[in-house]
Design a protein around this motif. Structure first.
Motif, PDB file in Angstrom:
ATOM      1  N   MET A   1       0.857  -1.186   0.000  1.00 57.36           N
ATOM      2  CA  MET A   1       0.000   0.000   0.000  1.00 57.36           C
ATOM      3  C   MET A   1       0.898   1.243   0.000  1.00 57.36           C
ATOM      4  N   THR A   2       0.351   2.381   0.310  1.00 58.56           N
ATOM      5  CA  THR A   2       1.130   3.620   0.224  1.00 58.56           C
ATOM      6  C   THR A   2       1.562   4.111   1.600  1.00 58.56           C
ATOM      7  N   VAL A   3       2.695   4.813   1.610  1.00 49.01           N
ATOM      8  CA  VAL A   3       3.174   5.470   2.825  1.00 49.01           C
ATOM      9  C   VAL A   3       3.108   6.971   2.580  1.00 49.01           C
ATOM     10  N   ASN A   4       2.378   7.683   3.417  1.00 52.21           N
ATOM     11  CA  ASN A   4       2.146   9.112   3.222  1.00 52.21           C
ATOM     12  C   ASN A   4       2.712   9.926   4.372  1.00 52.21           C
ATOM     13  N   LYS A   5       2.808  11.217   4.127  1.00 56.43           N
ATOM     14  CA  LYS A   5       3.267  12.130   5.176  1.00 56.43           C
ATOM     15  C   LYS A   5       2.586  13.475   4.976  1.00 56.43           C
ATOM     16  N   ARG A   6       1.995  14.014   6.031  1.00 52.25           N
ATOM     17  CA  ARG A   6       1.336  15.320   5.938  1.00 52.25           C
ATOM     18  C   ARG A   6       2.382  16.419   5.896  1.00 52.25           C
ATOM     19  N   LYS A   7       2.116  17.436   5.075  1.00 54.10           N
ATOM     20  CA  LYS A   7       3.058  18.554   4.973  1.00 54.10           C
ATOM     21  C   LYS A   7       2.786  19.560   6.083  1.00 54.10           C
ATOM     22  N   LYS A   8       3.768  19.786   6.941  1.00 54.66           N
ATOM     23  CA  LYS A   8       3.648  20.799   7.986  1.00 54.66           C
ATOM     24  C   LYS A   8       5.051  21.190   8.432  1.00 54.66           C
ATOM     25  N   PRO A   9       5.211  22.367   8.990  1.00 53.08           N
ATOM     26  CA  PRO A   9       6.562  22.879   9.276  1.00 53.08           C
ATOM     27  C   PRO A   9       7.252  22.224  10.463  1.00 53.08           C
ATOM     28  N   ALA A  10       6.497  21.614  11.364  1.00 49.79           N
ATOM     29  CA  ALA A  10       7.127  21.056  12.565  1.00 49.79           C
ATOM     30  C   ALA A  10       6.346  19.845  13.055  1.00 49.79           C
ATOM     31  N   SER A  11       7.031  19.009  13.798  1.00 57.07           N
ATOM     32  CA  SER A  11       6.388  17.844  14.401  1.00 57.07           C
ATOM     33  C   SER A  11       5.718  18.278  15.704  1.00 57.07           C
ATOM     34  N   VAL A  12       4.482  17.810  15.908  1.00 57.21           N
ATOM     35  CA  VAL A  12       3.733  18.169  17.113  1.00 57.21           C
ATOM     36  C   VAL A  12       3.489  16.914  17.937  1.00 57.21           C
ATOM     37  N   ASN A  13       3.998  16.903  19.167  1.00 55.34           N
ATOM     38  CA  ASN A  13       3.867  15.741  20.041  1.00 55.34           C
ATOM     39  C   ASN A  13       4.354  14.471  19.319  1.00 55.34           C
TER      40      ASN A  13
END
Length: 442
Positions: A1-13
């Motif tokens: 299946m697919t591996v995705n990642k949300r675009k955002k400037p920093a990691s939260v928790n």
């Protein structure tokens, strides 16, 4: 299946934990060992605090206590002083030098320094190795497997020679992954030995972080696999690795000594337990012990009992890659909707999963798992679960909101049954809470 990642400037928790913590955890499973973190004092305080909070046991760890100027001029001078103190005062059997982002970004060559140190002082009778584990890649899981691989490399250099060793076909080396609790490792050892094999776990946290009472104080690890047994494991006729991340250490034994190996991506749930026991039955020629037949019946019955609670329910899971793969397989067997699967970093086992997986943090779990009924993650996800109204089931590392979590077993039929009942009870309590709340507001 697919591996995705949300675009955002920093990691939260974040779910991701530094690799050095995984290496410190691996060394806790070795008797009279001392992890030595080559970095600032904060680099050792963080793993020590988290591990102590999770296991509620003393954690052995030392540091080279680097300051900014030390890194610029000669970071290895601090390491040499730290080695002198540790070796003269504590005399550990095993010492592991663990690199940090601070030393690895600066390009400090502590591996060569350690070789010179051992040669100049003619160090014999112990195991001393170094491992490069920068925080900007991997997570706890990769740090754990990297430390075990470095440990095995050093053992092979000391005692392993292809063709000159005596192979014990009735002895198995068990390489347990970082996601397994002390109770899991103990259960796996019992399952393997039930088929007539001697088993040596490397490392073995089941005898060091399992909550036993000891008198006196020692700065070194107490419990775990002794160095003699670790060297004896090189004579094993087979290696069993549990967790895909442990394939590299197993392959290292195979390439250097010719020891065949078998990797199980997990041992949780009906199919995974069937596969493990079937394999042990095949290689031993022994029948499956009656108690496991009964435990299989117990698990099937508990799944039948709990299916009313799981019907129509959805789950969001945020864990380390191997643990996520294992838990996802168990959830599949229960028939619940897996709303979102979030891993700390991408690995081949995550990329090979049939479901969509996200690489992210607890914030992603909260967004992607909106309206989920059950939330499975470490204790840092507790607030997120409360915000989306999901029942919270602590798992992974660290778990600090539940006593005895480190002794909770998930492997084998018995472990899967315990998890099934625990998750079902949480959903029942959540449903009862909703019902009570609706009555109160009428």
């Amino acid at each position: 299946m697919t591996v995705n990642k949300r675009k955002k400037p920093a990691s939260v928790n974040p779910i991701k934990t530094g690799q050095s913590l995984g290496a410190v955890l691996a060394l806790q499973g070795c008797y009279r060992a001392m992890p030595l973190i080559h970095g600032s004092q904060g680099c050792s305080a963080f793993p020590k605090a988290l591990l102590t909070r999770h296991f509620r046991e003393p954690i052995a760890v030392q540091t080279s206590a680097l300051q900014e100027m030390d890194v610029i001029f000669d970071a290895n001078r601090n390491l040499e002083e730290a080695l002198n103190i540790v070796l003269s005062k504590h005399r550990p059997d095993i010492i592991g030098i663990i690199g940090t982002e601070l030393t690895d970004v600066a390009g400090v060559d502590y591996a060569t320094m350690l070789k010179s140190y051992k040669r100049e002082r003619n160090l014999r009778g112990g195991l001393a190795f170094s491992v490069v584990l920068p925080d900007f890649r991997g997570s706890l899981e990769s740090g754990f497997s990297g430390a075990v691989e470095a440990m095995i490399d050093e053992m092979i250099q000391q005692a392993g020679h292809r063709g000159s060793r005596t192979v014990n076909t009735r002895q198995i080396t068990l390489l347990p992954g970082s996601f397994l609790t002390p109770a899991d490792v103990m259960e796996l050892k019992e399952m393997i030995s039930a088929f007539g094999f001697e088993v040596i776990a490397v490392p073995d946290i089941s005898t060091s972080l399992s909550g036993h009472l000891l008198t006196g104080f020692s700065p070194l690890t107490r419990g775990g696999v002794p160095l003699d047994s670790m060297l004896q494991s090189l004579q094993s006729g087979l290696t069993i690795a549990v967790g895909a991340s442990m394939e590299r250490p197993a392959r290292r034994l195979h390439n250097a000594l010719g020891t065949p190996y078998k990797v199980f991506s997990g041992a949780m749930g009906l199919k995974a337990s069937d596969d493990l026991l079937h394999f042990l039955h095949q290689i031993s020629g022994e029948p499956v012990p009656l108690r496991y037949c009964w435990q299989r019946e117990n698990l099937l019955d508990s799944m039948l009992d709990a299916h009313f609670q799981f019907a129509g329910m959805s789950v969001v899971t945020a864990l380390e890659p191997d643990h996520l793969h294992s838990v996802s397989g168990w959830l599949e067997e229960l028939g619940v909707e897996q709303k979102a699967l979030i891993a700390s970093y991408e690995t081949p086992v995550v990329a090979g999963m049939e479901r969509e997986v996200w690489i992210g943090d607890m914030d992603d779990a909260e967004v992607l798992g909106k309206d989920a009924d059950l939330w499975i993650s470490n204790s840092h996800g507790m607030a997120g679960a409360a915000r989306i109204g999901a029942a919270f089931m602590p798992a992974g590392f660290p778990v600090w909101n539940e006593l005895g979590a480190y002794m909770s077993a998930s492997v084998g039929y018995r472990g899967a049954m315990d998890w099934t009942n625990k998750a079902g009870n949480l959903l029942m309590q959540r449903e009862a809470g909703h019902r009570e709340s609706s009555i109160r507001h009428r």
